[in-house]
Write a protein that holds these residues in place. Sequence first.
Motif, PDB file in Angstrom:
ATOM      1  N   GLY A  55       0.906  -1.158  -0.233  1.00 34.45           N
ATOM      2  CA  GLY A  55      -0.021  -0.044   0.048  1.00 34.45           C
ATOM      3  C   GLY A  55       1.065   1.131   0.140  1.00 34.45           C
ATOM      4  O   GLY A  55       1.947   1.230  -0.674  1.00 34.45           O
ATOM      5  N   ASN A  56       0.447   2.316   0.539  1.00 34.55           N
ATOM      6  CA  ASN A  56       1.517   3.350   0.795  1.00 34.55           C
ATOM      7  C   ASN A  56       2.592   3.101   1.649  1.00 34.55           C
ATOM      8  O   ASN A  56       3.838   3.383   1.285  1.00 34.55           O
ATOM      9  CB  ASN A  56       0.674   4.496   1.328  1.00 34.55           C
ATOM     10  CG  ASN A  56      -0.079   5.486   0.807  1.00 34.55           C
ATOM     11  OD1 ASN A  56       0.273   5.650  -0.254  1.00 34.55           O
ATOM     12  ND2 ASN A  56      -1.149   5.945   1.204  1.00 34.55           N
TER      13      ASN A  56
ATOM     14  N   ASP B  20       1.727   8.315  -5.064  1.00 36.68           N
ATOM     15  CA  ASP B  20       0.585   7.373  -5.585  1.00 36.68           C
ATOM     16  C   ASP B  20       0.902   6.618  -6.696  1.00 36.68           C
ATOM     17  O   ASP B  20       1.061   7.268  -7.692  1.00 36.68           O
ATOM     18  CB  ASP B  20      -0.792   8.153  -5.603  1.00 36.68           C
ATOM     19  CG  ASP B  20      -2.002   7.426  -5.680  1.00 36.68           C
ATOM     20  OD1 ASP B  20      -2.047   6.330  -6.600  1.00 36.68           O
ATOM     21  OD2 ASP B  20      -2.823   7.585  -4.792  1.00 36.68           O
ATOM     22  N   PHE B  21       0.675   5.214  -6.626  1.00 38.55           N
ATOM     23  CA  PHE B  21       1.200   4.472  -7.730  1.00 38.55           C
ATOM     24  C   PHE B  21       0.195   4.593  -8.976  1.00 38.55           C
ATOM     25  O   PHE B  21       0.825   4.472  -9.982  1.00 38.55           O
ATOM     26  CB  PHE B  21       1.187   2.951  -7.037  1.00 38.55           C
ATOM     27  CG  PHE B  21       2.290   2.635  -6.656  1.00 38.55           C
ATOM     28  CD1 PHE B  21       2.546   2.780  -5.111  1.00 38.55           C
ATOM     29  CD2 PHE B  21       3.224   1.768  -7.063  1.00 38.55           C
ATOM     30  CE1 PHE B  21       3.674   2.459  -4.360  1.00 38.55           C
ATOM     31  CE2 PHE B  21       4.545   1.320  -6.279  1.00 38.55           C
ATOM     32  CZ  PHE B  21       4.663   1.784  -5.064  1.00 38.55           C
ATOM     33  N   ARG B  22      -0.968   5.000  -8.867  1.00 37.77           N
ATOM     34  CA  ARG B  22      -1.787   5.175  -9.664  1.00 37.77           C
ATOM     35  C   ARG B  22      -1.396   6.562 -10.694  1.00 37.77           C
ATOM     36  O   ARG B  22      -0.953   6.237 -11.999  1.00 37.77           O
ATOM     37  CB  ARG B  22      -3.211   5.763  -9.342  1.00 37.77           C
ATOM     38  CG  ARG B  22      -3.934   4.576  -9.251  1.00 37.77           C
ATOM     39  CD  ARG B  22      -5.043   4.844  -8.241  1.00 37.77           C
ATOM     40  NE  ARG B  22      -4.914   5.518  -7.001  1.00 37.77           N
ATOM     41  CZ  ARG B  22      -5.678   5.498  -5.833  1.00 37.77           C
ATOM     42  NH1 ARG B  22      -6.838   5.115  -5.864  1.00 37.77           N
ATOM     43  NH2 ARG B  22      -5.086   6.060  -4.773  1.00 37.77           N
TER      44      ARG B  22
ATOM     45  N   ASN C 112      -5.319  -3.995  -6.090  1.00 38.65           N
ATOM     46  CA  ASN C 112      -5.756  -3.268  -7.428  1.00 38.65           C
ATOM     47  C   ASN C 112      -4.963  -3.068  -8.548  1.00 38.65           C
ATOM     48  O   ASN C 112      -5.372  -2.380  -9.564  1.00 38.65           O
ATOM     49  CB  ASN C 112      -6.282  -1.781  -6.934  1.00 38.65           C
ATOM     50  CG  ASN C 112      -7.272  -1.948  -6.105  1.00 38.65           C
ATOM     51  OD1 ASN C 112      -8.514  -2.392  -6.228  1.00 38.65           O
ATOM     52  ND2 ASN C 112      -6.925  -1.292  -4.526  1.00 38.65           N
ATOM     53  N   SER C 113      -3.615  -3.305  -8.546  1.00 38.45           N
ATOM     54  CA  SER C 113      -2.718  -3.161  -9.402  1.00 38.45           C
ATOM     55  C   SER C 113      -2.239  -4.346 -10.269  1.00 38.45           C
ATOM     56  O   SER C 113      -1.064  -5.154  -9.805  1.00 38.45           O
ATOM     57  CB  SER C 113      -1.563  -2.295  -9.304  1.00 38.45           C
ATOM     58  OG  SER C 113      -0.535  -2.302 -10.130  1.00 38.45           O
TER      59      SER C 113
ATOM     60  N   ALA D  87      -3.395  -5.177   0.117  1.00 30.78           N
ATOM     61  CA  ALA D  87      -3.529  -3.635   0.173  1.00 30.78           C
ATOM     62  C   ALA D  87      -3.593  -3.098  -1.118  1.00 30.78           C
ATOM     63  O   ALA D  87      -3.589  -3.511  -2.164  1.00 30.78           O
ATOM     64  CB  ALA D  87      -2.005  -3.341   0.944  1.00 30.78           C
ATOM     65  N   GLY D  88      -3.824  -1.741  -0.855  1.00 25.28           N
ATOM     66  CA  GLY D  88      -4.109  -0.889  -2.087  1.00 25.28           C
ATOM     67  C   GLY D  88      -3.576  -1.188  -3.478  1.00 25.28           C
ATOM     68  O   GLY D  88      -4.427  -1.494  -4.268  1.00 25.28           O
TER      69      GLY D  88
ATOM     70  N   ARG E 141      -9.488  -7.085  -9.760  1.00 24.14           N
ATOM     71  CA  ARG E 141      -9.455  -6.070  -8.516  1.00 24.14           C
ATOM     72  C   ARG E 141     -10.003  -6.242  -7.539  1.00 24.14           C
ATOM     73  O   ARG E 141     -11.105  -6.628  -7.657  1.00 24.14           O
ATOM     74  CB  ARG E 141      -9.429  -4.583  -9.357  1.00 24.14           C
ATOM     75  CG  ARG E 141      -8.718  -4.195 -10.404  1.00 24.14           C
ATOM     76  CD  ARG E 141      -9.045  -2.760 -11.060  1.00 24.14           C
ATOM     77  NE  ARG E 141      -8.382  -2.523 -12.161  1.00 24.14           N
ATOM     78  CZ  ARG E 141      -7.147  -2.008 -12.580  1.00 24.14           C
ATOM     79  NH1 ARG E 141      -6.438  -1.434 -11.418  1.00 24.14           N
ATOM     80  NH2 ARG E 141      -6.767  -1.635 -13.532  1.00 24.14           N
TER      81      ARG E 141
HETATM   82  P1  ADP Z   1      -2.268   2.869   3.256  1.00 24.65           P
HETATM   83  O1  ADP Z   1      -0.803   2.313   3.540  1.00 24.65           O
HETATM   84  O2  ADP Z   1      -2.190   4.313   3.448  1.00 24.65           O
HETATM   85  O3  ADP Z   1      -3.267   2.121   4.081  1.00 24.65           O
HETATM   86  P2  ADP Z   1      -3.439   1.713   0.887  1.00 24.65           P
HETATM   87  O4  ADP Z   1      -3.224   0.219   1.304  1.00 24.65           O
HETATM   88  O5  ADP Z   1      -5.024   2.162   0.965  1.00 24.65           O
HETATM   89  O6  ADP Z   1      -2.563   2.536   1.751  1.00 24.65           O
HETATM   90  O7  ADP Z   1      -2.940   1.768  -0.537  1.00 24.65           O
HETATM   91  C1  ADP Z   1      -3.297   3.040  -1.202  1.00 24.65           C
HETATM   92  C2  ADP Z   1      -2.091   3.054  -2.456  1.00 24.65           C
HETATM   93  O8  ADP Z   1      -2.388   1.960  -3.363  1.00 24.65           O
HETATM   94  C3  ADP Z   1      -2.336   4.338  -3.131  1.00 24.65           C
HETATM   95  O9  ADP Z   1      -1.274   5.305  -2.877  1.00 24.65           O
HETATM   96  C4  ADP Z   1      -1.857   3.837  -4.360  1.00 24.65           C
HETATM   97  O10 ADP Z   1      -0.627   3.914  -4.735  1.00 24.65           O
HETATM   98  C5  ADP Z   1      -2.342   2.482  -4.537  1.00 24.65           C
HETATM   99  N1  ADP Z   1      -3.443   1.894  -5.313  1.00 24.65           N
HETATM  100  C6  ADP Z   1      -4.879   1.954  -4.982  1.00 24.65           C
HETATM  101  N2  ADP Z   1      -5.408   1.691  -6.135  1.00 24.65           N
HETATM  102  C7  ADP Z   1      -4.566   1.418  -7.080  1.00 24.65           C
HETATM  103  C8  ADP Z   1      -4.858   1.132  -8.356  1.00 24.65           C
HETATM  104  N3  ADP Z   1      -6.074   0.964  -8.998  1.00 24.65           N
HETATM  105  N4  ADP Z   1      -4.003   1.006  -9.301  1.00 24.65           N
HETATM  106  C9  ADP Z   1      -2.581   1.349  -8.704  1.00 24.65           C
HETATM  107  N5  ADP Z   1      -2.424   1.463  -7.398  1.00 24.65           N
HETATM  108  C10 ADP Z   1      -3.334   1.599  -6.645  1.00 24.65           C
END
Ligand code: ADP
Length: 398
Positions: free
Chosen positions: A210-211, A283-285, A336-337, A331-332, A363
């Motif tokens: 994630g982040n 942000d990876f997006r 999702n990627s 995680a994010g 996803r």
């Molecule tokens: P945290 O560590 O803050 O809990 P998350 O697990 O929510 O973080 O992950 C957030 C990160 O996931 C975002 O900064 C982004 O880089 C990445 N992310 C979320 N959705 C996507 C996506 N559809 N494609 C690529 N990266 C994504």
Amino acid sequence: MKILVINCGSSSLKYQLMDMDNEYALAKGIVERIGIEGSILTQKVEGREKYIIKVPMETHKNAIKLVLEALVDETNGVIKSMDEIGAVGHRVVHGGEFYSESVIIDEKVMENIKACVKLAPLHNPANIIGIEACKELMPTTPMVVVFDTAFHQTMPKEAYVYAIPYELYTESSIRRYGFHGTSHKYVASKAAEMLGKDIKDLKIITCHLGNGASITAIKDGKSIETSMGFTPLEGVPMGTRSGNIDPAIVIYMMQELNMSFEEVNDLLNKKSGILGVSGVSSDFRDVEDAADNQGNARAQLALKIFYSQVRKFIGSYAVTMGGVDCIVFTAGLGENSPETREAVCEGLEFIGVKLDKVKNKCRSKAEYLSEAGTKVQVLVIPTEEELMIARDTKTLVS
Ligand code: ADP
């Protein structure tokens, strides 16, 4: 039993009210900008419009009071009275060497969480404020803490002692602790369930991306190695954190570049990682977009560094465990990627990893991603830290 899960940050607070009879989230919410102008509470209940309250919230106590009001609100709430909340589960980042499991909160536990403030100066103080505010508002409700570090307390000594003078461990508590434990534990147990196997018979590598990002090696159901260390700065590069670097770079920056301790701290935690290399975003997006659609070479490099570091950890943990049966992405980013999962798995065919590119397009849902007949199962599993906290809370108070 209904359980309120609280995850308190320095200026924000996430919460979920879970009905543990069926493990269903009755309401999910977040309070943002606590103590800052523009405080806002957003509550989501399935099938309803978002419930938003904008009122000044000076303290965490104000915020928790508002959360309780939102939960019992006649039109927007989900319960009739606060008495329906049977227990509260709090996420606490650091439990040091005190805790390898969740515990019911008492005076001694509070003392120990406070003793860990020096190890997590950004996180534990906010967690403590959240617990104390809840105790004031719900004095008779039992409360439990679930630690991010607890799951990793099973690591063997050779995994957690750093090769620096041993007294720094014994006298100053400097060692690897590891983080994201609740998430790694949840997805590993879910992976065993999906594979229809006893977790004790599996060698699992969990990638929480994630982040913040960390990788964990899980053998016999126990964490035996993890990439984050004394702090969440170690391991793979992250949104804004450097991950592993030569420690001498810190000395060089201070000595030759005249940077202060604060500047180095800020640079490594907030200006490095994907943001630092790409110059685009944390942000990876955004970085994927710049790399794929705009041909941005630094964005491409940032992603390549990230993928290769994650792959290196997977390879080294396969060696540590003497093999690997299953790799889990969560995680994010992990959930999702597809691009990340594909890039990380590329080149791991020699240990038996082969992704099915069609299945990998999914996803945000649990899915099997390996080609049929391959040795290593690759899974994507959405993490559910709140559910894990609620489960531990229920078990302890029952
Ligand atoms: P945290 O560590 O803050 O809990 P998350 O697990 O929510 O973080 O992950 C957030 C990160 O996931 C975002 O900064 C982004 O880089 C990445 N992310 C979320 N959705 C996507 C996506 N559809 N494609 C690529 N990266 C994504």
